[in-house]
Design an enzyme around this catalytic site. Sequence first.
Site, PDB file in Angstrom:
ATOM      1  N   LEU A 136      35.989  78.187  29.876  1.00  0.00           N
ATOM      2  CA  LEU A 136      37.141  78.282  28.976  1.00  0.00           C
ATOM      3  C   LEU A 136      36.698  79.006  27.712  1.00  0.00           C
ATOM      4  O   LEU A 136      35.608  78.738  27.190  1.00  0.00           O
ATOM      5  CB  LEU A 136      37.663  76.890  28.598  1.00  0.00           C
ATOM      6  CG  LEU A 136      38.573  76.170  29.592  1.00  0.00           C
ATOM      7  CD1 LEU A 136      38.850  74.753  29.092  1.00  0.00           C
ATOM      8  CD2 LEU A 136      39.874  76.913  29.826  1.00  0.00           C
ATOM      9  N   ASP A 137      37.528  79.909  27.203  1.00  0.00           N
ATOM     10  CA  ASP A 137      37.212  80.584  25.947  1.00  0.00           C
ATOM     11  C   ASP A 137      37.133  79.562  24.815  1.00  0.00           C
ATOM     12  O   ASP A 137      37.754  78.489  24.889  1.00  0.00           O
ATOM     13  CB  ASP A 137      38.280  81.628  25.614  1.00  0.00           C
ATOM     14  CG  ASP A 137      38.206  82.848  26.530  1.00  0.00           C
ATOM     15  OD1 ASP A 137      37.096  83.159  26.995  1.00  0.00           O
ATOM     16  OD2 ASP A 137      39.254  83.478  26.767  1.00  0.00           O
TER      17      ASP A 137
END
Length: 222
Positions: free
Chosen positions: A35-36
């Site tokens: 996930l960013d």
Amino acid sequence: MVILDKPARISSAGAVNRVKRLLDRGTKIGHAGTLDPFATGVLLLLIGKATKASEMLMNQPKRYEATVKLGATTATDDPESPEIPWPAAARPSFEEIKSAAAKFAGIISQRPPPFSALKISGRPAYKLARRGQPVELRPRDVRIDGMEIISWQSPLLKLRIDCGRGTYIRAIARDLGEMLRTGGYLTELRRTRIGSFDIADAVTLERLERDGVEPHLKLISP
């Protein structure tokens, strides 16, 4: 495995490192599906022999809740770079948005964002993009299982997206904005499900640090 509710402003690797400090020295730990940093939600942390299941888990379908801002873009297609107003942006109606969103269904061709970890001649694309070098990534097929409009209050559009591996939600925000002649970028992203693992069963970093890891271990059965 631990189903982590990753907070914003921390990378997936950073979350892994915080949990690693809670484990016995030498214990293997990894994650399935990055996930960013700005994104939140389900991050599967794999511990010990469970790390061997990483590839299988990354192939599981995913569900996201995404907020798209129409009328502007950013270089990174997300809130990590300055907003650029879209010249003479259109003001789409709900029906126009619904019609455009319906085109993101099934197997679609998607151009990955220049600011991504995909490699060009062995170098991550984002490193080239940060230096101002041109980045040309080939479109690739991804699978969109469903896209539902949760709410539309101009300029913010909230979507629920079910998709397969390798789908860039940032690219959906960008392409939807272009299709609507408004520009668009992702302002918020929350992953709510991977396979059968749901955000309702996730635990926060703070709770892991308070309780320890063992009470929150889950069996892998996607």
